[in-house]
Design an enzyme around this catalytic site. Structure first.
Site, PDB file in Angstrom:
ATOM      1  N   ASP A  95       0.821  -1.175  -0.041  1.00 46.21           N
ATOM      2  CA  ASP A  95      -0.116   0.160  -0.034  1.00 46.21           C
ATOM      3  C   ASP A  95       0.946   1.186  -0.009  1.00 46.21           C
ATOM      4  O   ASP A  95       2.064   1.242   0.500  1.00 46.21           O
ATOM      5  CB  ASP A  95      -0.812  -0.106   1.052  1.00 46.21           C
ATOM      6  CG  ASP A  95      -1.912  -1.043   1.414  1.00 46.21           C
ATOM      7  OD1 ASP A  95      -2.292  -1.469   0.146  1.00 46.21           O
ATOM      8  OD2 ASP A  95      -2.207  -1.594   2.386  1.00 46.21           O
TER       9      ASP A  95
ATOM     10  N   ASP B 277      -6.908  -1.298  -4.554  1.00 54.43           N
ATOM     11  CA  ASP B 277      -8.040  -0.915  -3.692  1.00 54.43           C
ATOM     12  C   ASP B 277      -8.897   0.094  -4.220  1.00 54.43           C
ATOM     13  O   ASP B 277     -10.327   0.147  -4.109  1.00 54.43           O
ATOM     14  CB  ASP B 277      -7.555  -0.440  -2.435  1.00 54.43           C
ATOM     15  CG  ASP B 277      -6.742  -1.690  -1.542  1.00 54.43           C
ATOM     16  OD1 ASP B 277      -7.162  -2.776  -1.874  1.00 54.43           O
ATOM     17  OD2 ASP B 277      -5.811  -0.909  -0.923  1.00 54.43           O
TER      18      ASP B 277
END
Length: 207
Positions: free
Chosen positions: A149, A183
């Site tokens: 991430d 995401d």
């Protein structure tokens, strides 16, 4: 909408997702708490965080928790793929096909991390920058990789009102999650499905 266009969307999202993850993984160390981000443009920050579990950093306890999660995700991707092909065959609305394609690409992007990254890369621990295909082997076995991430948008922060139960007076940030392109694709796909649900799921015509 043709299957070829759906595949184009999926491939494009996957390329952007994986290119951004691999670039971060091979060029930076993990961003410790309360340290300077890689990039800081006010409300946009670029960090390096690895998520070992599910969304929002949650983990399934036990030695096989991670593997169970990966297997569940793989089955989910097969289900989404079937939904996509079925919707195309039934001449589903363009917005439905686009949304399913985004959700499919996002789910597959994070599965790639979980399944292969532990084998392909060395660990990003103790200030080390990872390398690809290290001679000593990767940092984890097949299916035990971490999801990379890097996107962080702390739009605003403040304190919860004192009268609120449990969190009253506590400090909060919005949006306080670190995420990635995959995401984002899932979130955009779901939001569009909700906003355009009448077009995506039209009522059957009465005979």
């Amino acid at each position: 909408m043709k299957l070829s266009k759906a595949i184009f969307i999926i491939v494009l999202v996957l390329l952007i997702d994986q290119a951004s993850k691999i670039y971060i993984k091979l060029n930076y160390t993990l961003t410790p708490s309360n340290s300077d981000p890689i990039v800081d443009w006010g409300k946009f920050q670029l960090l390096f965080y690895e998520n070992a579990g599910a969304a929002w950093g949650m983990e399934i306890p036990g030695d096989y928790g991670k593997l169970i999660l990966v297997i569940f995700r793989i089955f989910a991707v097969f289900g989404i793929g079937y939904w996509l092909v079925s919707s195309i065959k039934k001449n589903g609305h363009r917005i439905l096909i686009i949304c399913i394609s985004l959700i499919f690409a996002g789910a597959l992007g994070n599965i790639i991390d979980s399944v292969f990254y532990g084998v392909i890369f060395s660990g990003s621990y103790h200030g080390a920058i990872a390398t690809a295909f290290p001679e000593s082997g990767g940092y984890a076995g097949l299916g035990y990789g971490h999801v990379v991430d890097m996107l962080y948008f702390p739009l605003f922060e403040g304190n919860w009102p004192e009268w609120m139960p449990v969190v009253g007076g506590d400090r909060f940030k919005f949006f306080n999650a670190i995420f990635n392109v995959a995401d984002s694709a899932i979130t955009i796909g779901v939001i569009l499905l909700i906003l355009f649900s009448k077009k995506a799921f039209p009522e059957p015509k009465k005979s």
